[in-house]
Scaffold this active site. Structure first.
Site, PDB file in Angstrom:
ATOM      1  N   HIS A 224      10.305   7.833  -0.621  1.00 49.01           N
ATOM      2  CA  HIS A 224       9.732   9.170  -0.874  1.00 49.01           C
ATOM      3  C   HIS A 224      10.153   9.589  -2.286  1.00 49.01           C
ATOM      4  O   HIS A 224       9.926   8.850  -3.244  1.00 49.01           O
ATOM      5  CB  HIS A 224      10.213  10.104   0.250  1.00 49.01           C
ATOM      6  CG  HIS A 224       9.520  11.427   0.347  1.00 49.01           C
ATOM      7  ND1 HIS A 224       8.366  11.753  -0.329  1.00 49.01           N
ATOM      8  CD2 HIS A 224       9.833  12.547   1.075  1.00 49.01           C
ATOM      9  CE1 HIS A 224       8.000  12.997  -0.028  1.00 49.01           C
ATOM     10  NE2 HIS A 224       8.875  13.506   0.817  1.00 49.01           N
ATOM     11  N   HIS A 263       0.869   4.514  -1.415  1.00 51.45           N
ATOM     12  CA  HIS A 263       0.951   5.865  -0.855  1.00 51.45           C
ATOM     13  C   HIS A 263       0.388   5.861   0.553  1.00 51.45           C
ATOM     14  O   HIS A 263      -0.571   5.143   0.831  1.00 51.45           O
ATOM     15  CB  HIS A 263       0.156   6.854  -1.731  1.00 51.45           C
ATOM     16  CG  HIS A 263       0.543   8.264  -1.511  1.00 51.45           C
ATOM     17  ND1 HIS A 263       0.031   9.013  -0.461  1.00 51.45           N
ATOM     18  CD2 HIS A 263       1.403   9.070  -2.173  1.00 51.45           C
ATOM     19  CE1 HIS A 263       0.563  10.220  -0.517  1.00 51.45           C
ATOM     20  NE2 HIS A 263       1.400  10.283  -1.538  1.00 51.45           N
ATOM     21  N   ASP A 317       5.295   9.322  -8.766  1.00 51.30           N
ATOM     22  CA  ASP A 317       6.645   8.975  -9.217  1.00 51.30           C
ATOM     23  C   ASP A 317       6.638   7.964 -10.361  1.00 51.30           C
ATOM     24  O   ASP A 317       7.617   7.864 -11.112  1.00 51.30           O
ATOM     25  CB  ASP A 317       7.470   8.410  -8.051  1.00 51.30           C
ATOM     26  CG  ASP A 317       7.875   9.498  -7.070  1.00 51.30           C
ATOM     27  OD1 ASP A 317       8.134  10.617  -7.517  1.00 51.30           O
ATOM     28  OD2 ASP A 317       7.938   9.205  -5.863  1.00 51.30           O
TER      29      ASP A 317
HETATM   30  C1  ACO Z   1       6.103  11.403  -4.069  1.00 57.08           C
HETATM   31  C2  ACO Z   1       6.120  10.292  -3.087  1.00 57.08           C
HETATM   32  O1  ACO Z   1       6.869  10.307  -2.162  1.00 57.08           O
HETATM   33  S1  ACO Z   1       4.996   9.053  -3.328  1.00 57.08           S
HETATM   34  C3  ACO Z   1       5.736   7.616  -2.542  1.00 57.08           C
HETATM   35  C4  ACO Z   1       6.917   7.117  -3.339  1.00 57.08           C
HETATM   36  N1  ACO Z   1       7.429   5.871  -2.775  1.00 57.08           N
HETATM   37  C5  ACO Z   1       7.344   4.688  -3.419  1.00 57.08           C
HETATM   38  O2  ACO Z   1       6.834   4.587  -4.517  1.00 57.08           O
HETATM   39  C6  ACO Z   1       7.979   3.520  -2.722  1.00 57.08           C
HETATM   40  C7  ACO Z   1       7.098   2.287  -2.754  1.00 57.08           C
HETATM   41  N2  ACO Z   1       5.948   2.447  -1.908  1.00 57.08           N
HETATM   42  C8  ACO Z   1       6.002   2.171  -0.555  1.00 57.08           C
HETATM   43  O3  ACO Z   1       7.023   1.752  -0.038  1.00 57.08           O
HETATM   44  C9  ACO Z   1       4.762   2.459   0.281  1.00 57.08           C
HETATM   45  O4  ACO Z   1       3.608   2.353  -0.488  1.00 57.08           O
HETATM   46  C10 ACO Z   1       4.832   3.844   0.939  1.00 57.08           C
HETATM   47  C11 ACO Z   1       6.096   3.971   1.787  1.00 57.08           C
HETATM   48  C12 ACO Z   1       4.821   4.948  -0.110  1.00 57.08           C
HETATM   49  C13 ACO Z   1       3.590   4.017   1.823  1.00 57.08           C
HETATM   50  O5  ACO Z   1       3.730   3.145   2.837  1.00 57.08           O
HETATM   51  P1  ACO Z   1       2.678   2.967   4.027  1.00 57.08           P
HETATM   52  O6  ACO Z   1       1.653   4.000   4.035  1.00 57.08           O
HETATM   53  O7  ACO Z   1       3.475   2.846   5.249  1.00 57.08           O
HETATM   54  O8  ACO Z   1       1.960   1.668   3.621  1.00 57.08           O
HETATM   55  P2  ACO Z   1       2.397   0.258   4.087  1.00 57.08           P
HETATM   56  O9  ACO Z   1       3.853   0.067   3.864  1.00 57.08           O
HETATM   57  O10 ACO Z   1       1.864   0.069   5.471  1.00 57.08           O
HETATM   58  O11 ACO Z   1       1.589  -0.621   3.067  1.00 57.08           O
HETATM   59  C14 ACO Z   1       0.432  -1.357   3.373  1.00 57.08           C
HETATM   60  C15 ACO Z   1       0.581  -2.713   2.713  1.00 57.08           C
HETATM   61  O12 ACO Z   1       0.741  -2.549   1.311  1.00 57.08           O
HETATM   62  C16 ACO Z   1       1.992  -3.060   0.904  1.00 57.08           C
HETATM   63  N3  ACO Z   1       2.588  -2.130  -0.037  1.00 57.08           N
HETATM   64  C17 ACO Z   1       2.426  -0.782  -0.068  1.00 57.08           C
HETATM   65  N4  ACO Z   1       3.135  -0.278  -1.071  1.00 57.08           N
HETATM   66  C18 ACO Z   1       3.750  -1.306  -1.669  1.00 57.08           C
HETATM   67  C19 ACO Z   1       4.645  -1.375  -2.761  1.00 57.08           C
HETATM   68  N5  ACO Z   1       5.008  -0.301  -3.421  1.00 57.08           N
HETATM   69  N6  ACO Z   1       5.098  -2.586  -3.108  1.00 57.08           N
HETATM   70  C20 ACO Z   1       4.722  -3.705  -2.441  1.00 57.08           C
HETATM   71  N7  ACO Z   1       3.878  -3.685  -1.396  1.00 57.08           N
HETATM   72  C21 ACO Z   1       3.408  -2.486  -1.026  1.00 57.08           C
HETATM   73  C22 ACO Z   1       2.833  -3.138   2.159  1.00 57.08           C
HETATM   74  O13 ACO Z   1       3.828  -4.126   2.059  1.00 57.08           O
HETATM   75  C23 ACO Z   1       1.806  -3.474   3.195  1.00 57.08           C
HETATM   76  O14 ACO Z   1       1.507  -4.850   3.109  1.00 57.08           O
HETATM   77  P3  ACO Z   1       1.327  -5.737   4.433  1.00 57.08           P
HETATM   78  O15 ACO Z   1       0.148  -5.133   5.133  1.00 57.08           O
HETATM   79  O16 ACO Z   1       1.119  -7.098   3.912  1.00 57.08           O
HETATM   80  O17 ACO Z   1       2.588  -5.563   5.210  1.00 57.08           O
HETATM   81  O1  OAA Z   2       2.519  12.850   0.541  1.00 60.67           O
HETATM   82  C1  OAA Z   2       3.404  11.984   0.619  1.00 60.67           C
HETATM   83  O2  OAA Z   2       3.540  11.235   1.612  1.00 60.67           O
HETATM   84  C2  OAA Z   2       4.352  11.757  -0.483  1.00 60.67           C
HETATM   85  C3  OAA Z   2       3.972  12.472  -1.725  1.00 60.67           C
HETATM   86  O3  OAA Z   2       3.166  12.024  -2.503  1.00 60.67           O
HETATM   87  C4  OAA Z   2       4.560  13.769  -1.969  1.00 60.67           C
HETATM   88  O4  OAA Z   2       5.315  14.276  -1.121  1.00 60.67           O
HETATM   89  O5  OAA Z   2       4.298  14.353  -3.036  1.00 60.67           O
END
Ligand code: ACO
Ligand code: OAA
Length: 381
Positions: A224, A263, A317
């Site tokens: 997050h 995301h 981010d």
């Molecule tokens: C302001 C915020 O909070 S924005 C989010 C900030 N967080 C990040 O940048 C951390 C990196 N990103 C992630 O971990 C994820 O994209 C999340 C947690 C934000 C979203 O996750 P989810 O919606 O659960 O997507 P999920 O993890 O199911 O991803 C789907 C597929 O894409 C892949 N994927 C998604 N994001 C990434 C990533 N950043 N790096 C590598 N692979 C990724 C997953 O591994 C998954 O692959 P698979 O189907 O082969 O297992």
């Molecule tokens: O909406 C989300 O899951 C994460 C995000 O981008 C935020 O909180 O700004």
């Protein structure tokens, strides 16, 4: 008799749990609105203080309302002696998000109206937190640099004052503007993990400080808000822009999550990224420094490689992390800056939750052991 197993929504993905009038992502146009206004337009034409007012009151302030709001916010910025003492007692090794979480908890413990859950009391607490959190973040950054805190300046706006308290100077308006844009973009994003955490705590009729303390804990995680710091660590780990593609291939092969990409809601790019990227580009252009050029080139190369290889786009981010570095903030301060902004969205959701509260308590499908007798002395072999 066989029963159909319940459908499991791990991570609550795709589950709609309530209504909200605060913000929404419009998938068809890949846009985000706060109270009906496009966030891009708010970032371009309004101050962060106006956005905070909008999120809390549902409408933009008129000039008189804005002046009154700003006067109250500016008057609430200073920390009392007990809070300043508390900050000095926390270990310098802990993360600044721990400091912020502890400070909010302490504000709650100090507030005789902590348990007053009326709208008026919660609005007052929200404004207090908005005003004081930057003072905590700035004092803590300075402490870690071996420097004394700088008192807030009531003559300065929210963004300018934060630079003043961190560095003792206010940078050029272009830099302050980029920072303010980031605050507006970070302010609110519907039922994200930290906001939902705040709503869960609020749904038990616990107090606003407890809800915000819990939300800070949720935001700290690298999946997050913690991702904006992780982006900068990742860029530092890669170092040479020419390594971006190979580094990414190795990272993906070892199933690493690439920070600042992906995301839960946006699958074709985060609506906030273009405007933050433009702000970042302006920071890079004005720096005219080879080190900044290296970082910007690396940032662009990794983004290109990730989109090409995986079709996964950056989230807010990704540009915000590098932008905060270029503004001079220490990496562990990036997620606390996110808190300084998101406090507006969290507290808007807390009051909205209370306006039509229902205890948030989902069900789980049990997959543990069958019921069995507790061994007793008599049953022992
Ligand atoms: C302001 C915020 O909070 S924005 C989010 C900030 N967080 C990040 O940048 C951390 C990196 N990103 C992630 O971990 C994820 O994209 C999340 C947690 C934000 C979203 O996750 P989810 O919606 O659960 O997507 P999920 O993890 O199911 O991803 C789907 C597929 O894409 C892949 N994927 C998604 N994001 C990434 C990533 N950043 N790096 C590598 N692979 C990724 C997953 O591994 C998954 O692959 P698979 O189907 O082969 O297992
Ligand atoms: O909406 C989300 O899951 C994460 C995000 O981008 C935020 O909180 O700004």
């Amino acid at each position: 008799m066989t029963t159909t197993p319940p459908e499991i929504h791990r991570g609550l993905a795709g589950v709609v749990v309530d209504t909200t009038g605060i913000s929404t992502v419009i998938q068809e146009t890949n846009s985000l609105t706060y109270r009906g206004y496009a966030v891009q337009d708010l970032a371009a034409h309004r101050s962060f203080e106006e956005v905070a007012y909008l999120l809390w009151h549902g409408e933009l302030p008129d000039p008189a309302q804005l002046a009154a709001f700003q006067a109250r916010e500016r008057a609430l910025r200073p920390l009392d002696r007990s809070t300043l003492e508390l900050l000095t007692r926390l270990p310098g090794t802990c993360h600044p998000m721990d400091v912020l979480r502890t400070a909010v908890s302490f504000f709650g413990a100090e507030d005789p109206l902590e348990d007053d859950g009326t709208l008026a009391a919660n609005r007052a607490k929200s404004l207090t937190l908005l005003a004081k959190l930057p003072t905590v973040v700035a004092a803590d950054q300075r402490r870690r640099r071996g420097l004394a805190p700088i008192a807030p300046d009531p003559e300065l706006g929210y963004a300018e004052n934060f630079f003043h308290m961190c560095f003792g100077t206010v940078p050029e308006p272009e830099v302050v503007r980029c920072f303010e844009i980031s605050l507006t973009l970070y302010a609110e994003h519907s039922f994200n993990a930290s906001t939902f955490t705040a709503r869960v705590v609020t749904s038990t009729l616990s107090d606003l400080y407890s809800a915000v303390t819990a939300a800070i804990g949720a935001l700290k995680g690298p999946l997050h808000g913690g991702a904006n710091e992780a982006v900068m660590h990742m860029l530092n780990e890669i170092g040479d822009p020419r390594r971006a593609g190979d580094w990414l291939d190795e990272a993906l092969a070892s199933r690493r999550k690439i920070m600042g990409f992906g995301h839960r809601v946006y699958k074709h790019g985060d609506s906030r990224v273009p405007i933050m990227q433009e702000a970042l580009d302006r920071l890079v252009a004005r720096a005219a420094d080879p080190e900044v050029t290296r970082l910007a080139t690396l940032h662009a190369a990794l983004r290109h490689a990730m989109v090409t290889r995986k079709g996964i786009h950056p989230n807010l981010d990704y540009p915000a992390g590098l932008a905060y570095h270029l503004m001079g903030f220490d990496i562990p301060v990036f997620t606390p800056i996110f808190v300084m902004s998101r406090i507006t969205g969290w507290t808007a959701h807390i009051t909205e939750q209370l306006s039509h509260n229902a205890l948030i308590r989902p069900l789980a499908s049990y997959d543990g052991r069958e019921q069995r007798p507790v061994p007793t002395a008599a049953s022992a072999p």
